[in-house]
Design a protein around this motif. Structure first.
Motif, PDB file in Angstrom:
ATOM      1  N   ILE A 184       0.836  -1.216   0.000  1.00  0.00           N
ATOM      2  CA  ILE A 184       0.000   0.000   0.000  1.00  0.00           C
ATOM      3  C   ILE A 184       0.862   1.255   0.000  1.00  0.00           C
ATOM      4  CG2 ILE A 184      -0.288   0.470   2.496  1.00  0.00           C
ATOM      5  CD1 ILE A 184      -3.420   0.554   1.642  1.00  0.00           C
ATOM      6  N   GLY A 185       2.173   1.085   0.227  1.00  0.00           N
ATOM      7  CA  GLY A 185       3.112   2.207   0.234  1.00  0.00           C
ATOM      8  C   GLY A 185       4.064   2.120   1.411  1.00  0.00           C
ATOM      9  N   ALA A 186       5.141   2.894   1.323  1.00  0.00           N
ATOM     10  CA  ALA A 186       6.149   2.909   2.384  1.00  0.00           C
ATOM     11  C   ALA A 186       5.585   3.547   3.647  1.00  0.00           C
ATOM     12  CB  ALA A 186       7.383   3.670   1.918  1.00  0.00           C
ATOM     13  N   LYS A 187       6.055   3.082   4.792  1.00  0.00           N
ATOM     14  CA  LYS A 187       5.543   3.587   6.065  1.00  0.00           C
ATOM     15  C   LYS A 187       6.025   4.997   6.371  1.00  0.00           C
ATOM     16  CE  LYS A 187       5.133   0.647   9.460  1.00  0.00           C
ATOM     17  NZ  LYS A 187       5.596  -0.273  10.532  1.00  0.00           N
ATOM     18  N   VAL A 188       7.021   5.478   5.632  1.00  0.00           N
ATOM     19  CA  VAL A 188       7.521   6.841   5.833  1.00  0.00           C
ATOM     20  C   VAL A 188       6.936   7.810   4.794  1.00  0.00           C
ATOM     21  CG1 VAL A 188       9.645   6.117   6.972  1.00  0.00           C
ATOM     22  CG2 VAL A 188       9.598   6.315   4.470  1.00  0.00           C
ATOM     23  N   THR A 211       3.334   3.436  16.836  1.00  0.00           N
ATOM     24  CA  THR A 211       4.596   2.995  16.253  1.00  0.00           C
ATOM     25  C   THR A 211       5.743   3.410  17.158  1.00  0.00           C
ATOM     26  OG1 THR A 211       6.070   3.136  14.322  1.00  0.00           O
ATOM     27  CG2 THR A 211       4.828   5.112  14.877  1.00  0.00           C
ATOM     28  N   ASP A 212       6.868   2.725  17.010  1.00  0.00           N
ATOM     29  CA  ASP A 212       8.070   3.117  17.762  1.00  0.00           C
ATOM     30  C   ASP A 212       9.024   3.949  16.919  1.00  0.00           C
ATOM     31  OD1 ASP A 212      10.539   0.691  17.096  1.00  0.00           O
ATOM     32  OD2 ASP A 212       8.546   0.661  16.215  1.00  0.00           O
ATOM     33  N   VAL A 213       8.700   4.145  15.633  1.00  0.00           N
ATOM     34  CA  VAL A 213       9.599   4.812  14.693  1.00  0.00           C
ATOM     35  C   VAL A 213       9.086   6.228  14.400  1.00  0.00           C
ATOM     36  CG1 VAL A 213      10.662   4.725  12.405  1.00  0.00           C
ATOM     37  CG2 VAL A 213      10.215   2.588  13.662  1.00  0.00           C
ATOM     38  N   THR A 214       9.847   7.233  14.768  1.00  0.00           N
ATOM     39  CA  THR A 214       9.365   8.611  14.630  1.00  0.00           C
ATOM     40  C   THR A 214       9.241   9.056  13.167  1.00  0.00           C
ATOM     41  OG1 THR A 214      11.643   9.403  14.969  1.00  0.00           O
ATOM     42  CG2 THR A 214      10.184   9.358  16.886  1.00  0.00           C
ATOM     43  N   ARG A 215      10.034   8.474  12.268  1.00  0.00           N
ATOM     44  CA  ARG A 215       9.884   8.821  10.843  1.00  0.00           C
ATOM     45  C   ARG A 215       8.513   8.386  10.339  1.00  0.00           C
ATOM     46  NH1 ARG A 215      13.842   6.071   7.388  1.00  0.00           N
ATOM     47  NH2 ARG A 215      13.119   7.458   5.740  1.00  0.00           N
ATOM     48  N   GLU A 216       8.045   7.224  10.824  1.00  0.00           N
ATOM     49  CA  GLU A 216       6.705   6.759  10.465  1.00  0.00           C
ATOM     50  C   GLU A 216       5.652   7.642  11.124  1.00  0.00           C
ATOM     51  OE1 GLU A 216       8.195   2.081  10.307  1.00  0.00           O
ATOM     52  OE2 GLU A 216       6.625   2.681  11.708  1.00  0.00           O
ATOM     53  N   ALA A 217       5.889   8.001  12.379  1.00  0.00           N
ATOM     54  CA  ALA A 217       4.954   8.868  13.098  1.00  0.00           C
ATOM     55  C   ALA A 217       4.795  10.208  12.381  1.00  0.00           C
ATOM     56  CB  ALA A 217       5.442   9.081  14.529  1.00  0.00           C
ATOM     57  N   LYS A 218       5.913  10.756  11.910  1.00  0.00           N
ATOM     58  CA  LYS A 218       5.902  12.038  11.203  1.00  0.00           C
ATOM     59  C   LYS A 218       5.072  11.941   9.922  1.00  0.00           C
ATOM     60  CE  LYS A 218       9.118  15.533   9.344  1.00  0.00           C
ATOM     61  NZ  LYS A 218       8.730  15.518   7.920  1.00  0.00           N
ATOM     62  N   ALA A 219       5.279  10.861   9.164  1.00  0.00           N
ATOM     63  CA  ALA A 219       4.526  10.678   7.923  1.00  0.00           C
ATOM     64  C   ALA A 219       3.038  10.538   8.203  1.00  0.00           C
ATOM     65  CB  ALA A 219       5.047   9.447   7.176  1.00  0.00           C
ATOM     66  N   ALA A 220       2.698   9.786   9.240  1.00  0.00           N
ATOM     67  CA  ALA A 220       1.291   9.601   9.598  1.00  0.00           C
ATOM     68  C   ALA A 220       0.653  10.931   9.989  1.00  0.00           C
ATOM     69  CB  ALA A 220       1.173   8.586  10.740  1.00  0.00           C
ATOM     70  N   GLN A 221       1.371  11.718  10.787  1.00  0.00           N
ATOM     71  CA  GLN A 221       0.850  13.028  11.191  1.00  0.00           C
ATOM     72  C   GLN A 221       0.635  13.937   9.989  1.00  0.00           C
ATOM     73  OE1 GLN A 221       3.428  14.700  14.254  1.00  0.00           O
ATOM     74  NE2 GLN A 221       2.010  14.021  15.846  1.00  0.00           N
ATOM     75  N   GLU A 222       1.538  13.871   9.024  1.00  0.00           N
ATOM     76  CA  GLU A 222       1.417  14.710   7.818  1.00  0.00           C
ATOM     77  C   GLU A 222       0.143  14.385   7.047  1.00  0.00           C
ATOM     78  OE1 GLU A 222       5.027  14.035   5.700  1.00  0.00           O
ATOM     79  OE2 GLU A 222       6.225  15.357   6.980  1.00  0.00           O
ATOM     80  N   SER A 223      -0.335  13.145   7.170  1.00  0.00           N
ATOM     81  CA  SER A 223      -1.557  12.746   6.461  1.00  0.00           C
ATOM     82  C   SER A 223      -2.815  13.094   7.257  1.00  0.00           C
ATOM     83  CB  SER A 223      -1.535  11.234   6.199  1.00  0.00           C
ATOM     84  OG  SER A 223      -1.759  10.519   7.394  1.00  0.00           O
ATOM     85  N   GLY A 224      -2.629  13.533   8.506  1.00  0.00           N
ATOM     86  CA  GLY A 224      -3.772  13.860   9.360  1.00  0.00           C
ATOM     87  C   GLY A 224      -4.085  12.802  10.398  1.00  0.00           C
ATOM     88  N   ASN A 226      -3.708  10.671  13.781  1.00  0.00           N
ATOM     89  CA  ASN A 226      -3.231  10.893  15.140  1.00  0.00           C
ATOM     90  C   ASN A 226      -2.187   9.830  15.478  1.00  0.00           C
ATOM     91  OD1 ASN A 226      -3.579  12.306  17.775  1.00  0.00           O
ATOM     92  ND2 ASN A 226      -4.170  10.253  18.452  1.00  0.00           N
ATOM     93  N   VAL A 227      -1.215  10.180  16.317  1.00  0.00           N
ATOM     94  CA  VAL A 227      -0.071   9.285  16.561  1.00  0.00           C
ATOM     95  C   VAL A 227       0.264   9.213  18.047  1.00  0.00           C
ATOM     96  CG1 VAL A 227       2.426   9.048  16.230  1.00  0.00           C
ATOM     97  CG2 VAL A 227       0.970   9.611  14.288  1.00  0.00           C
ATOM     98  N   ALA A 228       0.670   8.016  18.477  1.00  0.00           N
ATOM     99  CA  ALA A 228       1.329   7.845  19.776  1.00  0.00           C
ATOM    100  C   ALA A 228       2.579   7.011  19.528  1.00  0.00           C
ATOM    101  CB  ALA A 228       0.415   7.158  20.779  1.00  0.00           C
ATOM    102  N   VAL A 229       3.697   7.442  20.071  1.00  0.00           N
ATOM    103  CA  VAL A 229       4.964   6.721  19.899  1.00  0.00           C
ATOM    104  C   VAL A 229       5.155   5.770  21.081  1.00  0.00           C
ATOM    105  CG1 VAL A 229       7.479   6.948  19.802  1.00  0.00           C
ATOM    106  CG2 VAL A 229       6.027   8.514  18.486  1.00  0.00           C
ATOM    107  N   VAL A 230       5.449   4.521  20.748  1.00  0.00           N
ATOM    108  CA  VAL A 230       5.568   3.464  21.754  1.00  0.00           C
ATOM    109  C   VAL A 230       7.029   3.322  22.182  1.00  0.00           C
ATOM    110  CG1 VAL A 230       5.080   1.051  22.280  1.00  0.00           C
ATOM    111  CG2 VAL A 230       3.620   2.294  20.659  1.00  0.00           C
ATOM    112  N   VAL A 231       7.262   3.442  23.466  1.00  0.00           N
ATOM    113  CA  VAL A 231       8.613   3.345  24.029  1.00  0.00           C
ATOM    114  C   VAL A 231       8.735   2.002  24.743  1.00  0.00           C
ATOM    115  CG1 VAL A 231      10.303   4.394  25.578  1.00  0.00           C
ATOM    116  CG2 VAL A 231       8.681   5.848  24.328  1.00  0.00           C
ATOM    117  N   ARG A 232       9.459   1.074  24.124  1.00  0.00           N
ATOM    118  CA  ARG A 232       9.641  -0.268  24.683  1.00  0.00           C
ATOM    119  C   ARG A 232      11.137  -0.515  24.906  1.00  0.00           C
ATOM    120  NH1 ARG A 232       4.480  -2.729  25.718  1.00  0.00           N
ATOM    121  NH2 ARG A 232       3.190  -2.707  23.850  1.00  0.00           N
ATOM    122  N   PRO A 233      11.475  -1.467  25.777  1.00  0.00           N
ATOM    123  CA  PRO A 233      12.888  -1.815  25.968  1.00  0.00           C
ATOM    124  C   PRO A 233      13.532  -2.254  24.652  1.00  0.00           C
ATOM    125  CG  PRO A 233      11.544  -2.819  27.685  1.00  0.00           C
ATOM    126  CD  PRO A 233      10.590  -2.228  26.693  1.00  0.00           C
ATOM    127  N   GLY A 234      14.701  -1.696  24.352  1.00  0.00           N
ATOM    128  CA  GLY A 234      15.408  -2.065  23.135  1.00  0.00           C
ATOM    129  C   GLY A 234      15.062  -1.232  21.924  1.00  0.00           C
TER     130      GLY A 234
END
Length: 261
Positions: A184-188, A211-224, A226-234
């Motif tokens: 469906i397209g790249a996650k970024v 998502t745990d990846v901020t580049r993906e979060a940024k792309a999602a936000q640009e499309s409108g 809503n985002v939450a970034v997941v902070v997990r060990p590692g």
């Protein structure tokens, strides 16, 4: 961390897998090594089968695209139509697959072959999909609140279904409303999230992406979306700026939808 509220207009949650529902170590220490260790045997055993031929055909197309884009890659022609030296052809496929994995490529061709290899491993019980303990109870809670739950991962849809279908919690596929991968397209790419919203049948602002990846979060936000970034060990460390910009959660149990019981 405190409870994080998401908008009342949210109708769907979109989940990343690696570093979000599933430890990164599962992918890096179990799934990827399995491919590296069993690739030659798999190709040798399935080489003449239609599914394997289709996988190799996709890899060939990817090689051609890489060469057009002047990307460094093992230069060879993967061709099963001319029956020459099968062992040499298998070695060439292996070289390309291992090169893509070493480069952490997310190509559809690579993910499709990996998915087919993992299918046999899951079905035999050699691999079980790992999930964080908060994932299944939270998804059940969200569904009780009337939310839809989808998965969007760079791993193929088949690989996603295997992970959730043969998980440590058993088969939990019935908790998920659908799956999306890089077809469906790249996650970024922001357009990918617009396409997902269209496919789901809602507006981007009605989706919350975890998502745990901020580049993906940024792309999602640009499309409108809503985002939450997941902070997990590692997971990759966030910068101070990223921590200030995004809603952060360490567990799905922290996520609350405004206005829902």
């Amino acid at each position: 961390m405190a409870t994080v509220s998401i908008p009342a207009c949210t109708t769907a949650l979109l989940l990343d897998i690696e570093g979000t529902t599933t430890p990164i170590t599962f992918v890096k220490d179990i799934l990827f090594p399995y491919i590296q260790e069993h690739l030659e045997d798999y190709l040798s055993s399935h080489w003449e089968e239609d599914e394997c031929k289709q996988d190799v055909h996709l890899l060939k197309k990817q090689i051609e695209e890489d060469m057009k884009q002047n990307r460094a890659c093992p230069v060879h022609a993967v061709d099963q139509t001319v029956h020459t030296d099968e062992e040499k052809a298998i070695r060439e496929v292996m070289d390309n697959v291992l090169w893509q994995m070493a480069a952490d490529r997310k190509s559809t061709a690579l993910k499709q072959l990996q998915g087919h290899m993992w299918r046999a491993a899951y079905a035999s019980g050699r691999i079980k999909g790992e999930l964080y303990q908060d994932v299944v109870p939270s998804i059940k809670r969200w569904r009780e609140q009337g939310l839809k739950v989808y998965v969007y991962s760079s791993g193929s849809v088949e690989a996603q279904k295997l992970l959730f279908g043969y998980s440590v919690e058993g088969d939990v596929l019935d908790l998920l409303d659908g799956h999306f991968d890089t077809t469906i397209g790249a996650k970024v790419d922001a357009k990918s999230y617009e396409r997902i919203a269209e496919r789901i049948g809602c507006q981007p602002e009605e989706i919350t992406f975890l998502t745990d990846v901020t580049r993906e979060a940024k792309a999602a936000q640009e499309s409108g979306v809503n985002v939450a970034v997941v902070v997990r060990p590692g997971n990759m460390e966030l910068t101070d700026e990223e921590r200030a910009h995004y809603n952060l959660i360490t567990s799905f149990s922290q996520l609350e939808v405004t206005g829902r019981v």
